[in-house]
Design a protein around this motif. Structure first.
Motif, PDB file in Angstrom:
ATOM      1  N   ALA A   9     -32.222  35.019  31.246  1.00 40.97           N
ATOM      2  CA  ALA A   9     -33.083  34.836  32.415  1.00 40.97           C
ATOM      3  C   ALA A   9     -33.247  36.206  33.057  1.00 40.97           C
ATOM      4  N   THR A  10     -34.476  36.544  33.398  1.00 37.53           N
ATOM      5  CA  THR A  10     -34.772  37.848  33.990  1.00 37.53           C
ATOM      6  C   THR A  10     -35.589  37.652  35.261  1.00 37.53           C
ATOM      7  N   LYS A  11     -35.264  38.467  36.251  1.00 39.31           N
ATOM      8  CA  LYS A  11     -35.976  38.413  37.524  1.00 39.31           C
ATOM      9  C   LYS A  11     -35.926  39.784  38.178  1.00 39.31           C
ATOM     10  N   ILE A  12     -36.966  40.108  38.902  1.00 42.92           N
ATOM     11  CA  ILE A  12     -36.942  41.316  39.724  1.00 42.92           C
ATOM     12  C   ILE A  12     -36.358  40.945  41.079  1.00 42.92           C
ATOM     13  N   ILE A  13     -35.285  41.646  41.432  1.00 45.58           N
ATOM     14  CA  ILE A  13     -34.632  41.442  42.723  1.00 45.58           C
ATOM     15  C   ILE A  13     -34.948  42.660  43.588  1.00 45.58           C
ATOM     16  N   HIS A  14     -35.377  42.405  44.789  1.00 44.87           N
ATOM     17  CA  HIS A  14     -35.768  43.491  45.701  1.00 44.87           C
ATOM     18  C   HIS A  14     -34.553  43.991  46.469  1.00 44.87           C
ATOM     19  N   ALA A  15     -33.761  44.762  45.732  1.00 47.94           N
ATOM     20  CA  ALA A  15     -32.551  45.386  46.275  1.00 47.94           C
ATOM     21  C   ALA A  15     -32.135  46.490  45.320  1.00 47.94           C
ATOM     22  N   PRO A  16     -31.398  47.476  45.805  1.00 51.82           N
ATOM     23  CA  PRO A  16     -30.915  48.540  44.928  1.00 51.82           C
ATOM     24  C   PRO A  16     -29.948  48.005  43.870  1.00 51.82           C
ATOM     25  N   GLU A 124     -21.244  21.625  23.283  1.00 51.29           N
ATOM     26  CA  GLU A 124     -22.011  20.885  24.285  1.00 51.29           C
ATOM     27  C   GLU A 124     -22.072  21.662  25.593  1.00 51.29           C
ATOM     28  N   ARG A 125     -20.951  22.218  26.008  1.00 52.26           N
ATOM     29  CA  ARG A 125     -20.934  23.027  27.235  1.00 52.26           C
ATOM     30  C   ARG A 125     -21.805  24.274  27.057  1.00 52.26           C
ATOM     31  N   ALA A 126     -21.727  24.901  25.894  1.00 51.55           N
ATOM     32  CA  ALA A 126     -22.538  26.095  25.632  1.00 51.55           C
ATOM     33  C   ALA A 126     -24.029  25.774  25.738  1.00 51.55           C
ATOM     34  N   ARG A 127     -24.425  24.629  25.240  1.00 48.91           N
ATOM     35  CA  ARG A 127     -25.836  24.230  25.300  1.00 48.91           C
ATOM     36  C   ARG A 127     -26.316  24.032  26.736  1.00 48.91           C
ATOM     37  N   SER A 128     -25.405  23.813  27.676  1.00 41.97           N
ATOM     38  CA  SER A 128     -25.802  23.599  29.070  1.00 41.97           C
ATOM     39  C   SER A 128     -26.233  24.904  29.749  1.00 41.97           C
ATOM     40  N   TYR A 129     -25.940  26.031  29.134  1.00 42.64           N
ATOM     41  CA  TYR A 129     -26.365  27.314  29.692  1.00 42.64           C
ATOM     42  C   TYR A 129     -27.788  27.607  29.235  1.00 42.64           C
ATOM     43  N   THR A 130     -28.725  26.932  29.870  1.00 43.16           N
ATOM     44  CA  THR A 130     -30.144  27.101  29.593  1.00 43.16           C
ATOM     45  C   THR A 130     -30.684  28.285  30.392  1.00 43.16           C
ATOM     46  N   GLU A 131     -31.922  28.645  30.141  1.00 42.16           N
ATOM     47  CA  GLU A 131     -32.552  29.702  30.918  1.00 42.16           C
ATOM     48  C   GLU A 131     -32.541  29.345  32.404  1.00 42.16           C
ATOM     49  N   GLN A 132     -32.823  28.087  32.720  1.00 41.02           N
ATOM     50  CA  GLN A 132     -32.829  27.670  34.126  1.00 41.02           C
ATOM     51  C   GLN A 132     -31.436  27.761  34.744  1.00 41.02           C
ATOM     52  N   LEU A 134     -29.078  29.847  33.923  1.00 43.68           N
ATOM     53  CA  LEU A 134     -28.806  31.267  34.170  1.00 43.68           C
ATOM     54  C   LEU A 134     -29.626  31.769  35.355  1.00 43.68           C
ATOM     55  N   LEU A 135     -30.865  31.322  35.433  1.00 46.99           N
ATOM     56  CA  LEU A 135     -31.724  31.737  36.540  1.00 46.99           C
ATOM     57  C   LEU A 135     -31.173  31.254  37.884  1.00 46.99           C
ATOM     58  N   ASN A 136     -30.488  30.123  37.905  1.00 46.85           N
ATOM     59  CA  ASN A 136     -29.853  29.661  39.142  1.00 46.85           C
ATOM     60  C   ASN A 136     -28.917  30.722  39.702  1.00 46.85           C
ATOM     61  N   SER A 137     -28.121  31.338  38.828  1.00 45.99           N
ATOM     62  CA  SER A 137     -27.205  32.390  39.287  1.00 45.99           C
ATOM     63  C   SER A 137     -27.977  33.623  39.734  1.00 45.99           C
ATOM     64  N   VAL A 138     -28.995  34.010  38.979  1.00 45.82           N
ATOM     65  CA  VAL A 138     -29.795  35.181  39.352  1.00 45.82           C
ATOM     66  C   VAL A 138     -30.457  34.949  40.710  1.00 45.82           C
ATOM     67  N   ASN A 139     -30.998  33.755  40.908  1.00 53.65           N
ATOM     68  CA  ASN A 139     -31.650  33.450  42.187  1.00 53.65           C
ATOM     69  C   ASN A 139     -30.659  33.477  43.353  1.00 53.65           C
ATOM     70  N   ARG A 140     -29.500  32.899  43.149  1.00 54.09           N
ATOM     71  CA  ARG A 140     -28.494  32.905  44.227  1.00 54.09           C
ATOM     72  C   ARG A 140     -27.996  34.322  44.493  1.00 54.09           C
ATOM     73  N   LEU A 141     -27.874  35.117  43.441  1.00 55.76           N
ATOM     74  CA  LEU A 141     -27.497  36.522  43.601  1.00 55.76           C
ATOM     75  C   LEU A 141     -28.553  37.248  44.445  1.00 55.76           C
TER      76      LEU A 141
END
Length: 147
Positions: A9-16, A124-132, A134-141
């Motif tokens: 998951a990739t996102k531009i975060i507006h921070a240094p 099964e647990r590994a399959r739960s790490y979808t792009e979405q 991962l993006l949840n963590s990026v968004n919260r970060l």
């Protein structure tokens, strides 16, 4: 059809980049922005500064994980292999890559790679790490560092 075992998951975060990296490299801060809500806490004083370090996390299910740092470049890249505390790593990897776009914007890529995972009880647990997921963590970060 071949199963996808590297998810990003990739996102531009507006921070240094340095501000973002500080939250990632300090395990005690990770539960603040974990988008999977499975990190309960991590002891203070485990700030990652190099490869071959370890850090411990306590999960919301009461278990403990030791994470073995396998990639590190200050302010740019950090990756670790998790394992149940007291056991060897199982063959999956979490990676964070930061690419500064300018002084106030950073491209952040979060990767989960389970190409080396052979313990089928973990699939099964590994399959739960979808792009979405991962993006949840990026968004919260991003919510922690963007102004």
């Amino acid at each position: 059809m071949t199963e996808q075992r590297i998810v990003q998951a990739t996102k531009i975060i507006h921070a240094p980049a340095a501000d973002i990296f500080e939250l990632i490299a300090d395990p005690a801060r990770q539960p603040e922005w974990d988008g999977n809500d499975n990190l309960a806490e991590a002891p203070e004083g485990q700030r990652i500064t190099n490869v071959n370090q370890e850090f411990t996390m306590h999960l919301t299910n009461g278990q403990s994980r030791t994470n073995y740092v396998v990639e590190f470049s200050e302010g740019r890249v950090i990756a670790w292999n998790p394992a149940p505390t007291g056991e060897a790593a199982r063959g999956h990897l979490f990676r964070w890559e930061l690419r500064p776009l300018n002084e106030t914007a950073t491209e952040v890529t979060h990767t989960y790679d389970w190409t080396q995972l052979v313990d089928e009880s973990r699939f099964e647990r590994a399959r739960s790490y979808t792009e979405q997921a991962l993006l949840n963590s990026v968004n919260r970060l991003s919510l922690k560092v963007e102004v």
